[in-house]
Design a protein around this motif. Structure first.
Motif, PDB file in Angstrom:
ATOM      1  N   MET A   1      31.426  42.402  16.615  1.00 21.52           N
ATOM      2  CA  MET A   1      32.488  43.091  17.375  1.00 21.52           C
ATOM      3  C   MET A   1      32.250  42.884  18.872  1.00 21.52           C
ATOM      4  N   GLY A   2      33.300  42.431  19.596  1.00 23.37           N
ATOM      5  CA  GLY A   2      33.189  42.267  21.028  1.00 23.37           C
ATOM      6  C   GLY A   2      33.096  43.604  21.735  1.00 23.37           C
ATOM      7  N   VAL A   3      32.579  43.579  22.968  1.00 24.85           N
ATOM      8  CA  VAL A   3      32.418  44.826  23.716  1.00 24.85           C
ATOM      9  C   VAL A   3      33.763  45.485  23.948  1.00 24.85           C
ATOM     10  N   GLN A   4      34.780  44.652  24.261  1.00 24.27           N
ATOM     11  CA  GLN A   4      36.115  45.228  24.505  1.00 24.27           C
ATOM     12  C   GLN A   4      36.643  45.964  23.282  1.00 24.27           C
ATOM     13  N   GLU A   5      36.283  45.494  22.106  1.00 21.16           N
ATOM     14  CA  GLU A   5      36.775  46.133  20.884  1.00 21.16           C
ATOM     15  C   GLU A   5      36.128  47.494  20.647  1.00 21.16           C
ATOM     16  N   GLN A   6      35.108  47.804  21.442  1.00 22.26           N
ATOM     17  CA  GLN A   6      34.444  49.096  21.319  1.00 22.26           C
ATOM     18  C   GLN A   6      35.014  50.140  22.283  1.00 22.26           C
ATOM     19  N   TYR A   7      36.011  49.751  23.088  1.00 19.13           N
ATOM     20  CA  TYR A   7      36.625  50.725  23.994  1.00 19.13           C
ATOM     21  C   TYR A   7      37.093  51.940  23.202  1.00 19.13           C
ATOM     22  N   SER A 396      19.241  50.131  47.874  1.00 23.29           N
ATOM     23  CA  SER A 396      19.559  49.482  46.603  1.00 23.29           C
ATOM     24  C   SER A 396      21.065  49.292  46.510  1.00 23.29           C
ATOM     25  N   ALA A 397      21.459  48.384  45.629  1.00 24.38           N
ATOM     26  CA  ALA A 397      22.874  48.208  45.317  1.00 24.38           C
ATOM     27  C   ALA A 397      23.195  49.067  44.097  1.00 24.38           C
ATOM     28  N   ARG A 398      24.410  49.588  44.048  1.00 22.91           N
ATOM     29  CA  ARG A 398      24.782  50.454  42.934  1.00 22.91           C
ATOM     30  C   ARG A 398      26.192  50.141  42.458  1.00 22.91           C
ATOM     31  N   ALA A 399      26.285  49.826  41.185  1.00 19.33           N
ATOM     32  CA  ALA A 399      27.591  49.682  40.530  1.00 19.33           C
ATOM     33  C   ALA A 399      27.806  50.895  39.642  1.00 19.33           C
ATOM     34  N   SER A 400      28.948  51.535  39.787  1.00 24.69           N
ATOM     35  CA  SER A 400      29.221  52.750  39.007  1.00 24.69           C
ATOM     36  C   SER A 400      30.622  52.657  38.425  1.00 24.69           C
ATOM     37  N   PHE A 401      30.779  53.205  37.242  1.00 20.37           N
ATOM     38  CA  PHE A 401      31.957  52.942  36.422  1.00 20.37           C
ATOM     39  C   PHE A 401      32.741  54.224  36.148  1.00 20.37           C
ATOM     40  N   TYR A 402      34.033  54.016  35.859  1.00 19.86           N
ATOM     41  CA  TYR A 402      34.857  55.156  35.472  1.00 19.86           C
ATOM     42  C   TYR A 402      35.852  54.723  34.403  1.00 19.86           C
ATOM     43  N   VAL A 403      36.762  55.587  34.129  1.00 18.66           N
ATOM     44  CA  VAL A 403      37.630  55.487  32.964  1.00 18.66           C
ATOM     45  C   VAL A 403      38.460  54.199  32.957  1.00 18.66           C
ATOM     46  N   TYR A 404      38.759  53.648  34.145  1.00 16.97           N
ATOM     47  CA  TYR A 404      39.653  52.500  34.243  1.00 16.97           C
ATOM     48  C   TYR A 404      38.924  51.163  34.344  1.00 16.97           C
ATOM     49  N   ASN A 405      37.603  51.151  34.360  1.00 16.84           N
ATOM     50  CA  ASN A 405      36.869  49.887  34.497  1.00 16.84           C
ATOM     51  C   ASN A 405      36.796  49.148  33.167  1.00 16.84           C
ATOM     52  N   THR A 406      36.592  47.833  33.259  1.00 11.78           N
ATOM     53  CA  THR A 406      36.627  46.971  32.082  1.00 11.78           C
ATOM     54  C   THR A 406      35.383  46.095  32.004  1.00 11.78           C
ATOM     55  N   VAL A 407      35.171  45.518  30.842  1.00 12.37           N
ATOM     56  CA  VAL A 407      34.080  44.567  30.647  1.00 12.37           C
ATOM     57  C   VAL A 407      34.273  43.349  31.548  1.00 12.37           C
ATOM     58  N   GLU A 408      35.520  42.917  31.710  1.00  9.29           N
ATOM     59  CA  GLU A 408      35.788  41.767  32.583  1.00  9.29           C
ATOM     60  C   GLU A 408      35.354  42.050  34.015  1.00  9.29           C
ATOM     61  N   GLU A 409      35.491  43.289  34.460  1.00  7.56           N
ATOM     62  CA  GLU A 409      35.048  43.638  35.808  1.00  7.56           C
ATOM     63  C   GLU A 409      33.523  43.616  35.909  1.00  7.56           C
ATOM     64  N   VAL A 410      32.848  44.018  34.854  1.00 13.26           N
ATOM     65  CA  VAL A 410      31.387  43.909  34.840  1.00 13.26           C
ATOM     66  C   VAL A 410      30.985  42.437  34.892  1.00 13.26           C
ATOM     67  N   ASP A 411      31.697  41.576  34.164  1.00 11.70           N
ATOM     68  CA  ASP A 411      31.423  40.140  34.214  1.00 11.70           C
ATOM     69  C   ASP A 411      31.607  39.598  35.633  1.00 11.70           C
TER      70      ASP A 411
END
Length: 425
Positions: A1-7, A396-411
């Motif tokens: 199962m792809g990561v997107q399919e786990q949304y 340090s650098a910090r990436a933080s996520f919320y309800v509207y973020n996607t796997v493609e954005e992490v890529d």
């Protein structure tokens, strides 16, 4: 199962509620949308600093300004009555959201920082003195650390710090030593804005109460993205900000047990927080208005209630699952790059953020390079300078996520970090 399919929900449908996510970046900040090269899609991964605001929240605030804009608790006319009802109902909405017993336990502030200061000054200056101590953690945000540090200097109370282990967790054995019969307040962040650590607030509350101490939970990074119930946590105080949970800026919340708030003196004085004033003395209004002096942030309070309703509709369990999914994926992909040091607990034991450094690249330089790719992250000490000193890094650098973020954005983040690493190799 792809990561997107786990949304856990339809992310694209969520993104439609946030028009800002459709814009591009890359031009002159003074003339956005007009400069050459202003065509890079925005990848917004700075949500631990501020989340974006969905249309229902904007509409709720616009409706106030367009149809019943008026001051609260001051007028008998219809607009004032409508504004007062909406503002008071906003307190009820927030109270239910976090499991408080009622609006009496919900004080609207500007933000988490003001909520911290309210308690520190209204309670701390009265209750603390030489021989007492306040216990914090080494991962505290400056809103807590600096505030209690300065109150300690004024009152003579000692400020102690629970140590953080090498893997970014609280040393609970050290906590049991630091919290003793002279402890009057334990103030600890629920989820670290730097490490992503999820702290055991209920365990700390039990420890504090065993020593007749109060406990204050900084929930700025937890209330927006996971179920939080003040009764389950058994905290005496808890604070969070609207702008970190799809709400407006300029509004925050202080929860306090009614008995504790009732015994405290006001922090600010002026209109609306008084019951009767003479030339000789004054008496105070009931809770929570006793702590909301002057004209409050009315539209922002109404907007906060709309944000609560939005978050509830999406589902806090599902938001937590989504953030965990993205944080784990980002952690694993960044780690696989090589030359990247990630701070805090393992991928499956953290909140929705990843703080890291790339070998040979300063965090500020990294953020600047990522900005050229349209990727917005935070770089710096994240208002945790002592923690960064303990980690042996300036920033340090910090990436933080919320309800509207996607796997493609992490890529997109990971690809940009890889290019930055190679550029400085």
């Amino acid at each position: 199962m792809g990561v997107q399919e786990q949304y856990p929900f339809d992310v694209e449908a969520i993104r439609d509620d946030f028009p800002i996510l459709q814009r591009s970046v890359g031009g002159d900040p003074e003339t956005p949308g007009e400069g050459p090269g202003d065509d890079t899609p925005l990848v917004y991964l700075d949500n631990a600093a501020t989340t974006h605001t969905p249309e229902p929240v904007v509409e709720a605030m616009s409706d106030y300004y367009r149809t019943y804009n008026s001051n609260v608790h001051r007028g008998i006319h219809q607009l004032s009555q409508e504004a007062s009802v909406a503002y008071e109902k906003a307190h009820d909405t927030v109270a239910e959201f976090i499991g408080a017993s009622g609006r009496e336990e919900i004080v609207f502030t500007k933000n988490t920082t003001e909520a911290m200061n309210l308690v520190a000054y209204a309670w701390g200056l009265e209750e603390l003195g030489p021989g007492d101590n306040v216990v914090l953690s080494e991962m505290e945000h400056h809103a807590s650390l600096v505030t209690w540090q300065q109150i300690g200097k004024r009152t003579g109370a000692e400020v102690r710090f629970i140590e953080v282990t090498e893997d970014g967790r609280l040393d609970m054995a050290d906590a049991a030593t630091k919290i003793d019969d002279d402890t009057e307040m334990v103030s600890v962040v629920h989820v670290s804005n730097t490490l992503g650590t999820i702290n055991p607030i209920r365990e700390l509350a039990d420890l504090a109460h065993d020593h007749d101490s109060l406990i204050f939970a900084d929930a700025a990074q937890s209330v927006p993205n996971r179920p939080v119930d003040v009764a389950d946590l058994d905290v005496d105080f808890l604070a969070f900000s609207g702008h970190k949970m799809a709400g407006p800026t300029g509004i925050g919340v202080l929860y306090g047990r009614e008995a504790v708030l009732d015994a405290m003196s006001p922090y600010l004085y002026g209109g609306d927080m008084i019951r009767r004033v003479t030339f000789e003395d004054s008496t105070w209004e009931d809770l929570p208005w006793k702590f909301e002096a002057g004209t409050p942030s009315i539209a922002e309070g109404i907007g906060l209630a709309a944000a609560v309703e939005y978050v509830e509709e999406v589902g806090r369990d599902r938001i937590e699952a989504h953030e965990r999914l993205l944080a784990e994926y980002a952690y694993e992909e960044l780690e696989a790059l090589g030359g990247v040091e990630i701070y805090g607990p393992p991928a499956d034991e953290r909140g929705g953020l990843v703080a890291f450094n790339v070998d040979g690249v300063h965090a500020h330089d990294l953020s600047s390079i990522l900005n050229d790719y349209g990727v917005a992250i935070r770089a710096g000490d994240h208002c945790t300078q002592p923690l960064h000193e303990k980690m042996g890094v300036a920033a340090s650098a910090r990436a933080s996520f919320y309800v509207y973020n996607t796997v493609e954005e992490v890529d997109a983040l990971v690809d940009a970090v890889a290019d930055a690493r190679d550029l400085f190799a």
